[in-house]
Design a protein around this motif. Structure first.
Motif, PDB file in Angstrom:
ATOM      1  N   VAL A   1     -18.657  34.645 184.570  1.00  0.00           N
ATOM      2  CA  VAL A   1     -19.595  33.723 184.462  1.00  0.00           C
ATOM      3  C   VAL A   1     -19.063  33.090 182.959  1.00  0.00           C
ATOM      4  O   VAL A   1     -18.918  33.424 182.069  1.00  0.00           O
ATOM      5  CB  VAL A   1     -20.990  34.293 184.132  1.00  0.00           C
ATOM      6  N   VAL A   2     -19.325  31.532 183.123  1.00  0.00           N
ATOM      7  CA  VAL A   2     -19.136  30.934 181.913  1.00  0.00           C
ATOM      8  C   VAL A   2     -20.199  29.875 181.625  1.00  0.00           C
ATOM      9  O   VAL A   2     -20.769  29.111 182.770  1.00  0.00           O
ATOM     10  CB  VAL A   2     -17.791  30.014 182.015  1.00  0.00           C
ATOM     11  N   THR A   3     -20.574  29.416 180.411  1.00  0.00           N
ATOM     12  CA  THR A   3     -21.572  28.547 180.025  1.00  0.00           C
ATOM     13  C   THR A   3     -21.152  27.432 179.367  1.00  0.00           C
ATOM     14  O   THR A   3     -20.236  27.959 178.170  1.00  0.00           O
ATOM     15  CB  THR A   3     -22.910  29.261 179.598  1.00  0.00           C
ATOM     16  N   GLY A   4     -21.227  26.289 179.559  1.00  0.00           N
ATOM     17  CA  GLY A   4     -20.501  25.107 178.738  1.00  0.00           C
ATOM     18  C   GLY A   4     -21.280  23.645 179.041  1.00  0.00           C
ATOM     19  O   GLY A   4     -21.805  23.621 179.694  1.00  0.00           O
TER      20      GLY A   4
ATOM     21  N   GLY B   1      -5.315  25.307 177.817  1.00  0.00           N
ATOM     22  CA  GLY B   1      -4.740  25.248 176.680  1.00  0.00           C
ATOM     23  C   GLY B   1      -5.905  24.507 175.834  1.00  0.00           C
ATOM     24  O   GLY B   1      -6.013  24.591 174.602  1.00  0.00           O
ATOM     25  N   ALA B   2      -6.505  23.487 176.343  1.00  0.00           N
ATOM     26  CA  ALA B   2      -7.585  22.934 175.640  1.00  0.00           C
ATOM     27  C   ALA B   2      -8.868  23.619 175.618  1.00  0.00           C
ATOM     28  O   ALA B   2      -9.789  23.097 175.082  1.00  0.00           O
ATOM     29  CB  ALA B   2      -8.006  21.633 176.535  1.00  0.00           C
TER      30      ALA B   2
ATOM     31  N   GLY C   1     -22.188  15.554 179.657  1.00  0.00           N
ATOM     32  CA  GLY C   1     -23.095  16.224 178.699  1.00  0.00           C
ATOM     33  C   GLY C   1     -23.840  17.349 179.124  1.00  0.00           C
ATOM     34  O   GLY C   1     -24.793  17.993 178.384  1.00  0.00           O
ATOM     35  N   HIS C   2     -24.093  17.562 180.527  1.00  0.00           N
ATOM     36  CA  HIS C   2     -25.276  18.410 180.940  1.00  0.00           C
ATOM     37  C   HIS C   2     -24.500  19.972 180.614  1.00  0.00           C
ATOM     38  O   HIS C   2     -23.534  19.987 180.524  1.00  0.00           O
ATOM     39  CB  HIS C   2     -25.001  18.442 182.616  1.00  0.00           C
ATOM     40  N   ARG C   3     -25.566  20.762 180.690  1.00  0.00           N
ATOM     41  CA  ARG C   3     -25.207  22.361 180.221  1.00  0.00           C
ATOM     42  C   ARG C   3     -25.130  23.103 181.457  1.00  0.00           C
ATOM     43  O   ARG C   3     -26.221  23.055 182.441  1.00  0.00           O
ATOM     44  CB  ARG C   3     -26.300  22.955 179.384  1.00  0.00           C
TER      45      ARG C   3
ATOM     46  N   ARG D   1     -13.066  15.813 171.829  1.00  0.00           N
ATOM     47  CA  ARG D   1     -14.388  16.032 172.082  1.00  0.00           C
ATOM     48  C   ARG D   1     -14.588  17.321 172.834  1.00  0.00           C
ATOM     49  O   ARG D   1     -15.983  17.738 172.897  1.00  0.00           O
ATOM     50  CB  ARG D   1     -14.838  14.929 172.925  1.00  0.00           C
ATOM     51  N   VAL D   2     -13.634  17.919 173.239  1.00  0.00           N
ATOM     52  CA  VAL D   2     -14.038  19.338 174.013  1.00  0.00           C
ATOM     53  C   VAL D   2     -13.869  20.511 173.118  1.00  0.00           C
ATOM     54  O   VAL D   2     -13.399  20.661 172.077  1.00  0.00           O
ATOM     55  CB  VAL D   2     -12.829  19.549 174.905  1.00  0.00           C
ATOM     56  N   GLN D   3     -15.210  21.069 173.278  1.00  0.00           N
ATOM     57  CA  GLN D   3     -15.376  22.554 172.534  1.00  0.00           C
ATOM     58  C   GLN D   3     -14.989  23.637 173.452  1.00  0.00           C
ATOM     59  O   GLN D   3     -14.963  23.675 174.548  1.00  0.00           O
ATOM     60  CB  GLN D   3     -16.920  22.928 172.489  1.00  0.00           C
TER      61      GLN D   3
END
Ligand code: SF4
Lengths: 166, 421
Positions: free
Chosen positions: A2-5, A76-77, A115-117, A48-50
């Motif tokens: 599970v990932v949130t971003g 890698g990003a 930009g949605h979470r 711009r990527v976290q």
């Protein structure tokens, strides 16, 4: 898994040259490749990527060459999962083989904006959009492909299977 | 519910029921293939996997065909890597030197592929074996490495586009023209992720070699596989090439197709794909008169004995136009030998052709017929991307052996009926 971003949205028919231009294919190190992820689309895109952000694409994502560097650059990003309307065939395989899970959402992609979470449950095939409150259900990733992801990709998976006396 | 050929074949190689497109299945493979370009990468992955033996040394095939005879030090080193790996692993089907042919022409002739097989190859034209009723597809090197280690791989069951070919086939029209017509109609991504299934009376009457020519170019429409039912002609072919116990396979009458296409051969003229995409397809009349510098007859698409016969039929008693280079590369040692025995090589030499050894050579711009800037070639190969055969400023037209041979004689693209006696 599970990932949130946060969502980074790209369009249809993003090819492997857009994901990682041929001039950067002098290495297979994901960290190095990651610095140039999507540079064929927008120079500096990766800035711009976290770590942990989610890439969402339109149709036929990853079309073009069979280079295994494309999923490596995305990993890698710091992007742990890609969602798309559809994936090009060889990219789809290479993604899982390199340890990058991919979920095909079909038309539901149109409900997701930049930009949605999101919270993505790869194992269950559920995408929760915190920005709209919507839940998207898709076919979950089959068990053996999850095993492959857990082993870090195809090379690790085969190592494990052979080590386990398979 | 009925099954398509793709569904039927995949189901035979997996332990689950195949219920339709989109399903992911794990399949036992019949054969894994790599060549002198892709095998070195697969070997690298195998080493990283810690693999010390392949799943079955009888069912891993390594063909050093692309730059054979090795054109430079780099290609010789690549082949050396593959040769040493083959020796180490005890791989039976390793081919180079006088045993080598273009892989997809070679394997069927050696009886290594049969109906109902699942074949994976680190080469995009692995789809050729669909002409024998095998589910065959190209993969990346790491995927093929894993298949070589485990003897299995995974597939997403493809939806199928069904193509029926009917009508009266005119002289000088055949398999190459039909597949170019399909690609021209649906485009280079027209069958993306899908399988193409060919059927109808014209296909039933078509030779197995012709079917392989068509299946070969399925990838040029983006398809994962190009499939033909295996019928009595297929079984006669595989038996003649040393196989036993093959059985027919056909799609169910009520199989579900994503799309249907039909081609009426009646009145059709030969097709030519213009630069720089295989989908730029025109009837030969529309491009007639375009001058050519080089003509290449060969490759995994059209280098088989039937293709050489078609070329010889046009070239008999003729001379290649002044200033045109005609390069003929039989695609396998067997086709080469047969062409010699049937007197075809004499016809080629009398016409002024260069006859080379079986190799991919100019097809991928490797060697033996590279184009300079501004040069134009008509070839029986399968890709005409910019720069594929040499300079970025050269052009490649794709056509059948008859059209290519006739164009060599005329010095311009021409309908074979206008040249042949
Ligand atoms: S003949 Fe051309 S298309 Fe066929 S395998 Fe060789 S390089 Fe590839």
């Amino acid at each position: 898994m599970v990932v949130t971003g946060t969502v980074h949205l790209v369009g249809d028919h993003i090819d492997t040259d857009a994901i990682i231009p041929a001039r950067f294919l002098v290495t297979t190190d994901p960290q190095e490749l990651g610095k140039h992820c999507m540079e064929g689309l927008t120079p500096g895109w990766v800035q711009r990527v976290q770590r942990g952000d989610i890439l969402v694409a339109g149709e036929n994502f990853g079309c073009g060459s069979s280079r295994e560097h494309a999923p490596l650059a995305i990993l890698g990003a710091g992007i742990p999962v890609v969602l798309a309307k559809s994936f090009a065939r060889i990219f789809y395989r290479n993604g899982f083989n390199m340890g990058l899970p991919l979920l095909e959402l079909g038309e539901a992609v149109d409900t997701i904006a930049d930009g949605h979470r999101l919270t993505v449950d790869v194992t269950q095939g559920v995408v929760e959009n915190h920005s709209t409150g919507a839940q998207i259900h898709v076919q979950p990733v089959p068990a053996f492909m999850l095993e492959m992801l857990q082993a870090g990709g195809l090379v690790g998976y085969v190592r494990q299977r052979l080590g386990g006396g398979a | 519910m009925g099954q398509t050929l793709a569904e039927k074949i995949l189901e035979r190689h997996t332990d689950t029921a195949v219920d339709g497109p989109g399903q992911i299945v794990r399949c036992r493979i019949s054969l894994a293939l790599a060549n002198d370009i892709t095998a070195p990468l697969a070997i690298k992955s195998l080493r990283a996997m810690g693999v010390t033996r392949v799943f079955d040394p009888q069912r891993v095939v390594l063909v050093c065909d692309h730059f054979t005879p090795n054109k430079d030090i780099d290609s010789a080193e690549q082949v050396k890597t593959v040769r040493e790996f083959a020796r180490q692993m005890g791989i039976v089907h390793y081919y180079e030197g006088g045993d080598v042919g273009v892989e997809h022409a070679l394997l069927p002739e050696l009886g290594l592929v049969g109906p109902g097989d699942v074949v994976v190859g680190a080469d995009s034209h692995t789809c050729t074996y669909g002409g024998l009723g095998a589910f065959a597809t190209g993969l990346g090197s790491t995927d093929v490495a894993a298949a070589m280690a485990l003897g299995e791989t995974w597939f997403k069951v493809p939806a199928t586009i069904r193509v029926d070919i009917t009508g009266m086939v005119p002289p000088y029209v055949g398999a190459k023209d039909f597949i170019l017509e399909v690609i021209g109609r649906i485009g280079v991504a027209g069958a993306l992720y899908q399988a193409l299934e060919f059927a109808g009376p014209v296909v039933e009457a078509m030779s197995v070699e012709g079917r392989m020519t068509m299946a070969n170019m399925a990838i040029e429409a983006g398809a994962k596989a190009g499939l033909f039912a295996a019928d009595s002609a297929t079984l006669a072919y595989t038996e003649a090439h040393g196989r036993q116990g093959d059985s027919p396979i056909a799609p169910d009458a009520d199989a579900q197709y994503a799309r249907r296409l039909s081609i009426d051969a009646t009145g059709m003229s030969p097709r030519v794909a213009c630069p720089h995409l295989p989908e730029n397809v025109r009837p030969v009349e529309e491009v007639a008169g375009i001058p050519v510098d080089q003509v290449v007859i060969g490759s995994c698409t059209n280098g088989r004995i039937e293709d050489l016969r078609a070329a010889a039929h046009v070239l008999r008693g003729q001379r290649v136009a002044k200033g045109v280079r005609l390069i003929i590369l039989p695609a396998s040692p067997k086709a080469y030998r047969q062409a010699l025995d049937e007197g075809l090589l004499a016809t080629f030499l009398d016409a002024g052709a260069v006859v080379g050894p079986p190799t991919c050579g100019p097809c991928l711009g490797g060697h033996m017929g590279i184009l300079a800037a501004g040069e134009r070639c008509i070839a029986t190969t399968n890709r005409n991307f910019r720069g594929r055969m040499g300079s970025l400023d050269s052009e490649v037209y794709l056509a059948s052996p008859a059209v290519a041979a006739a164009s060599a004689v005329a010095g311009t693209i021409i309908h074979p009926a206008q040249v042949a006696a």
